[in-house]
Design a protein around this motif. Structure first.
Motif, mmCIF file in Angstrom:
data_model
loop_
_atom_site.group_PDB
_atom_site.id
_atom_site.type_symbol
_atom_site.label_atom_id
_atom_site.label_comp_id
_atom_site.label_asym_id
_atom_site.label_seq_id
_atom_site.Cartn_x
_atom_site.Cartn_y
_atom_site.Cartn_z
ATOM 1 N N GLU A 14 0.855 -1.184 0.000
ATOM 2 C CA GLU A 14 0.000 0.000 0.000
ATOM 3 C C GLU A 14 0.889 1.231 0.000
ATOM 4 O O GLU A 14 1.787 1.340 0.828
ATOM 5 C CB GLU A 14 -0.886 -0.048 1.265
ATOM 6 N N ASP A 15 0.655 2.148 -0.954
ATOM 7 C CA ASP A 15 1.517 3.326 -1.035
ATOM 8 C C ASP A 15 1.013 4.493 -0.200
ATOM 9 O O ASP A 15 1.696 5.507 -0.078
ATOM 10 C CB ASP A 15 1.721 3.756 -2.496
ATOM 11 N N GLU A 16 -0.184 4.376 0.374
ATOM 12 C CA GLU A 16 -0.668 5.426 1.265
ATOM 13 C C GLU A 16 -0.377 5.024 2.708
ATOM 14 O O GLU A 16 -0.999 4.104 3.232
ATOM 15 C CB GLU A 16 -2.165 5.646 1.060
ATOM 16 N N ASP B 217 -2.851 -3.423 -2.751
ATOM 17 C CA ASP B 217 -3.433 -2.247 -3.400
ATOM 18 C C ASP B 217 -3.138 -2.348 -4.899
ATOM 19 O O ASP B 217 -2.110 -2.876 -5.295
ATOM 20 C CB ASP B 217 -2.780 -0.992 -2.796
ATOM 21 N N MET C 221 -3.360 0.412 -7.302
ATOM 22 C CA MET C 221 -2.676 1.600 -7.831
ATOM 23 C C MET C 221 -1.401 1.842 -7.029
ATOM 24 O O MET C 221 -1.438 2.379 -5.928
ATOM 25 C CB MET C 221 -3.594 2.818 -7.727
ATOM 26 N N LYS D 72 -12.065 0.413 -1.266
ATOM 27 C CA LYS D 72 -11.827 1.626 -0.467
ATOM 28 C C LYS D 72 -12.980 2.592 -0.666
ATOM 29 O O LYS D 72 -13.477 2.703 -1.784
ATOM 30 C CB LYS D 72 -10.533 2.306 -0.911
HETATM 31 CA CA CA Z 1 -2.579 3.270 -4.161
#
Ligand code: CA
Length: 228
Positions: free
Chosen positions: A9-11, A53, A55, A102
Protein backbone atom coordinates in the motif's frame (compact mmCIF):
# COMPACT_ATOMS: atom_id res chain seq x y z
CA UNK A 1 -1.49 -18.59 14.75
CA UNK A 2 1.63 -17.46 12.94
CA UNK A 3 0.36 -15.80 9.75
CA UNK A 4 2.64 -13.30 8.09
CA UNK A 5 0.74 -10.69 6.06
CA UNK A 6 2.44 -8.53 3.43
CA UNK A 7 0.63 -5.19 3.21
CA UNK A 8 1.29 -3.56 -0.17
CA UNK A 9 0.00 0.00 0.00
CA UNK A 10 1.52 3.33 -1.03
CA UNK A 11 -0.67 5.43 1.27
CA UNK A 12 1.05 5.29 4.66
CA UNK A 13 -2.09 6.13 6.64
CA UNK A 14 -3.97 3.21 5.13
CA UNK A 15 -1.01 0.89 5.65
CA UNK A 16 -0.81 2.04 9.29
CA UNK A 17 -4.46 1.19 9.89
CA UNK A 18 -4.15 -2.23 8.25
CA UNK A 19 -0.96 -3.01 10.16
CA UNK A 20 -2.50 -2.02 13.50
CA UNK A 21 -5.60 -4.16 12.96
CA UNK A 22 -3.62 -7.14 11.65
CA UNK A 23 -1.31 -7.04 14.67
CA UNK A 24 -4.31 -6.80 16.97
CA UNK A 25 -5.53 -10.04 15.36
CA UNK A 26 -2.19 -11.65 16.21
CA UNK A 27 -0.70 -11.52 12.74
CA UNK A 28 2.77 -10.38 11.80
CA UNK A 29 3.13 -7.68 9.17
CA UNK A 30 5.60 -6.69 6.48
CA UNK A 31 4.99 -3.53 4.44
CA UNK A 32 5.80 -2.43 0.91
CA UNK A 33 4.89 0.96 -0.58
CA UNK A 34 5.48 0.02 -4.22
CA UNK A 35 5.18 -2.99 -6.48
CA UNK A 36 8.89 -3.69 -6.86
CA UNK A 37 9.51 -3.72 -3.13
CA UNK A 38 6.44 -5.90 -2.76
CA UNK A 39 7.92 -8.60 -4.99
CA UNK A 40 11.29 -8.41 -3.25
CA UNK A 41 9.62 -8.81 0.15
CA UNK A 42 7.30 -11.51 -1.17
CA UNK A 43 10.30 -13.59 -2.26
CA UNK A 44 12.36 -12.91 0.87
CA UNK A 45 9.68 -13.20 3.55
CA UNK A 46 7.36 -15.82 2.00
CA UNK A 47 4.19 -14.27 3.48
CA UNK A 48 1.05 -16.31 4.15
CA UNK A 49 -1.17 -13.64 2.61
CA UNK A 50 -0.89 -10.41 0.59
CA UNK A 51 -3.16 -7.40 1.04
CA UNK A 52 -2.54 -5.76 -2.30
CA UNK A 53 -3.43 -2.25 -3.40
CA UNK A 54 -3.82 -1.97 -7.18
CA UNK A 55 -2.68 1.60 -7.83
CA UNK A 56 0.99 1.48 -6.89
CA UNK A 57 4.18 3.25 -7.98
CA UNK A 58 6.99 1.38 -9.77
CA UNK A 59 4.97 -1.71 -10.61
CA UNK A 60 1.17 -1.92 -10.49
CA UNK A 61 -0.74 -4.23 -8.19
CA UNK A 62 -2.05 -6.28 -11.11
CA UNK A 63 1.53 -6.98 -12.26
CA UNK A 64 2.44 -8.01 -8.72
CA UNK A 65 -0.58 -10.32 -8.63
CA UNK A 66 0.42 -11.97 -11.91
CA UNK A 67 3.93 -12.72 -10.65
CA UNK A 68 2.69 -14.03 -7.30
CA UNK A 69 0.08 -16.21 -9.00
CA UNK A 70 2.56 -17.58 -11.54
CA UNK A 71 4.77 -18.48 -8.60
CA UNK A 72 2.31 -20.34 -6.35
CA UNK A 73 -0.86 -20.30 -4.33
CA UNK A 74 -0.14 -17.56 -1.77
CA UNK A 75 -3.53 -15.99 -1.03
CA UNK A 76 -4.05 -12.43 -2.27
CA UNK A 77 -6.76 -9.96 -1.22
CA UNK A 78 -6.97 -6.93 -3.50
CA UNK A 79 -7.62 -3.52 -2.00
CA UNK A 80 -9.15 -1.34 -4.70
CA UNK A 81 -10.65 2.09 -5.14
CA UNK A 82 -14.30 2.24 -6.17
CA UNK A 83 -13.38 3.56 -9.62
CA UNK A 84 -11.44 0.43 -10.43
CA UNK A 85 -14.44 -1.88 -10.75
CA UNK A 86 -13.19 -3.55 -13.91
CA UNK A 87 -9.91 -4.16 -12.10
CA UNK A 88 -11.77 -6.07 -9.40
CA UNK A 89 -13.16 -8.46 -11.98
CA UNK A 90 -9.82 -8.67 -13.74
CA UNK A 91 -8.08 -9.26 -10.41
CA UNK A 92 -10.30 -12.20 -9.58
CA UNK A 93 -9.72 -13.58 -13.07
CA UNK A 94 -5.99 -13.30 -12.49
CA UNK A 95 -6.37 -15.34 -9.33
CA UNK A 96 -6.94 -12.95 -6.43
CA UNK A 97 -8.78 -14.70 -3.61
CA UNK A 98 -10.98 -11.77 -2.65
CA UNK A 99 -11.13 -7.98 -2.78
CA UNK A 100 -12.16 -5.09 -0.60
CA UNK A 101 -13.16 -1.67 -1.83
CA UNK A 102 -11.83 1.63 -0.47
CA UNK A 103 -12.89 3.26 1.72
CA UNK A 104 -13.13 0.06 3.74
CA UNK A 105 -13.99 -0.71 7.32
CA UNK A 106 -10.91 -2.34 8.91
CA UNK A 107 -13.13 -4.92 10.65
CA UNK A 108 -14.40 -6.06 7.27
CA UNK A 109 -10.87 -6.44 5.93
CA UNK A 110 -9.95 -8.51 8.99
CA UNK A 111 -12.97 -10.77 8.40
CA UNK A 112 -11.84 -11.33 4.80
CA UNK A 113 -8.28 -12.03 5.97
CA UNK A 114 -9.58 -14.59 8.45
CA UNK A 115 -11.77 -16.29 5.85
CA UNK A 116 -9.05 -16.44 3.19
CA UNK A 117 -6.46 -17.78 5.64
CA UNK A 118 -8.92 -20.41 6.87
CA UNK A 119 -9.68 -21.44 3.30
CA UNK A 120 -6.02 -21.62 2.31
CA UNK A 121 -5.22 -23.73 5.37
CA UNK A 122 -8.15 -26.11 4.85
CA UNK A 123 -6.58 -28.48 2.29
CA UNK A 124 -3.79 -29.28 4.75
CA UNK A 125 -4.76 -30.78 8.09
CA UNK A 126 -7.54 -30.08 10.54
CA UNK A 127 -6.68 -26.77 12.25
CA UNK A 128 -6.90 -28.41 15.65
CA UNK A 129 -4.33 -31.02 14.70
CA UNK A 130 -1.89 -29.48 12.29
CA UNK A 131 1.09 -31.70 11.47
CA UNK A 132 4.18 -30.04 10.04
CA UNK A 133 6.84 -32.22 8.43
CA UNK A 134 10.31 -30.84 7.92
CA UNK A 135 12.62 -33.56 6.67
CA UNK A 136 12.70 -36.27 9.32
CA UNK A 137 11.04 -33.96 11.85
CA UNK A 138 7.31 -34.17 12.49
CA UNK A 139 5.59 -31.50 14.57
CA UNK A 140 2.06 -32.42 15.64
CA UNK A 141 0.35 -29.38 17.15
CA UNK A 142 -2.74 -31.39 18.09
CA UNK A 143 -0.80 -33.93 20.15
CA UNK A 144 1.79 -31.27 21.17
CA UNK A 145 4.44 -33.78 20.18
CA UNK A 146 7.52 -33.53 18.02
CA UNK A 147 9.22 -36.62 16.61
CA UNK A 148 12.53 -36.92 14.83
CA UNK A 149 13.07 -40.10 12.81
CA UNK A 150 9.92 -41.35 14.54
CA UNK A 151 11.27 -40.87 18.06
CA UNK A 152 9.59 -38.33 20.37
CA UNK A 153 11.67 -35.33 21.39
CA UNK A 154 11.47 -34.28 25.04
CA UNK A 155 10.77 -30.60 24.42
CA UNK A 156 9.50 -28.06 26.94
CA UNK A 157 6.23 -26.31 26.00
CA UNK A 158 8.13 -23.14 25.02
CA UNK A 159 10.60 -25.10 22.90
CA UNK A 160 7.71 -26.89 21.23
CA UNK A 161 5.83 -23.69 20.40
CA UNK A 162 8.94 -22.08 18.96
CA UNK A 163 9.68 -25.11 16.79
CA UNK A 164 6.03 -25.28 15.67
CA UNK A 165 6.20 -21.64 14.60
CA UNK A 166 9.41 -22.25 12.62
CA UNK A 167 8.08 -25.53 11.23
CA UNK A 168 4.92 -23.91 9.88
CA UNK A 169 7.07 -22.24 7.20
CA UNK A 170 10.22 -24.31 6.73
CA UNK A 171 13.13 -22.41 5.26
CA UNK A 172 11.81 -18.99 6.26
CA UNK A 173 13.95 -16.94 8.62
CA UNK A 174 12.06 -15.62 11.66
CA UNK A 175 13.32 -12.77 13.83
CA UNK A 176 13.52 -13.25 17.59
CA UNK A 177 10.77 -10.66 18.04
CA UNK A 178 8.46 -12.56 15.67
CA UNK A 179 9.12 -15.83 17.45
CA UNK A 180 8.56 -14.23 20.83
CA UNK A 181 5.25 -12.70 19.74
CA UNK A 182 4.04 -15.89 18.08
CA UNK A 183 5.21 -18.54 20.53
CA UNK A 184 5.33 -16.79 23.89
CA UNK A 185 2.80 -13.96 23.46
CA UNK A 186 1.84 -13.49 27.12
CA UNK A 187 5.31 -13.42 28.56
CA UNK A 188 7.41 -10.37 29.23
CA UNK A 189 10.39 -12.37 28.09
CA UNK A 190 13.31 -10.72 26.40
CA UNK A 191 14.45 -11.74 22.96
CA UNK A 192 17.44 -13.59 24.39
CA UNK A 193 14.98 -15.99 26.01
CA UNK A 194 14.28 -17.19 22.46
CA UNK A 195 18.01 -17.90 22.07
CA UNK A 196 18.03 -19.91 25.29
CA UNK A 197 14.98 -22.02 24.38
CA UNK A 198 16.21 -22.65 20.86
CA UNK A 199 19.75 -23.52 22.01
CA UNK A 200 18.19 -26.19 24.18
CA UNK A 201 15.89 -27.38 21.39
CA UNK A 202 18.86 -27.52 19.02
CA UNK A 203 20.83 -29.73 21.45
CA UNK A 204 17.86 -32.12 21.64
CA UNK A 205 17.55 -32.20 17.84
CA UNK A 206 21.26 -32.84 17.40
CA UNK A 207 21.32 -35.61 20.02
CA UNK A 208 18.44 -37.29 18.17
CA UNK A 209 20.12 -37.18 14.78
CA UNK A 210 19.02 -33.83 13.38
CA UNK A 211 22.22 -31.77 13.11
CA UNK A 212 22.00 -28.52 11.23
CA UNK A 213 18.18 -28.43 11.08
CA UNK A 214 17.72 -25.47 13.40
CA UNK A 215 19.81 -22.76 11.83
CA UNK A 216 20.87 -19.37 13.14
CA UNK A 217 20.44 -16.71 10.46
CA UNK A 218 22.97 -13.95 11.12
CA UNK A 219 21.40 -10.59 11.73
CA UNK A 220 17.90 -12.05 11.51
CA UNK A 221 17.12 -14.94 13.82
CA UNK A 222 16.31 -18.54 13.10
CA UNK A 223 15.04 -20.90 10.48
CA UNK A 224 14.18 -24.56 10.39
CA UNK A 225 15.52 -26.38 7.33
CA UNK A 226 14.90 -29.92 6.14
CA UNK A 227 18.63 -30.61 6.10
CA UNK A 228 21.73 -28.79 7.25
CA1 CA B 1 -2.58 3.27 -4.16
Amino acid sequence: MCALVLVVEDEPQIADVLEAYLKQEGHRVERAADGKTALTLYRAAKPDLLLLDLMLPELGGMEVLKVVRADGATPVILVTARAEETDQVLGLEFGADDYVVKPFRPREVMARVKAVLRRSAAPREDQAAQVYRVGALEIDTGAVMARLHGHPLALTPAEFRLLACLGATPGRAFSRAELLAAALPDSDALERVVDAHLASARRKLELSGGPGMLQTVRGVGYRLAADG
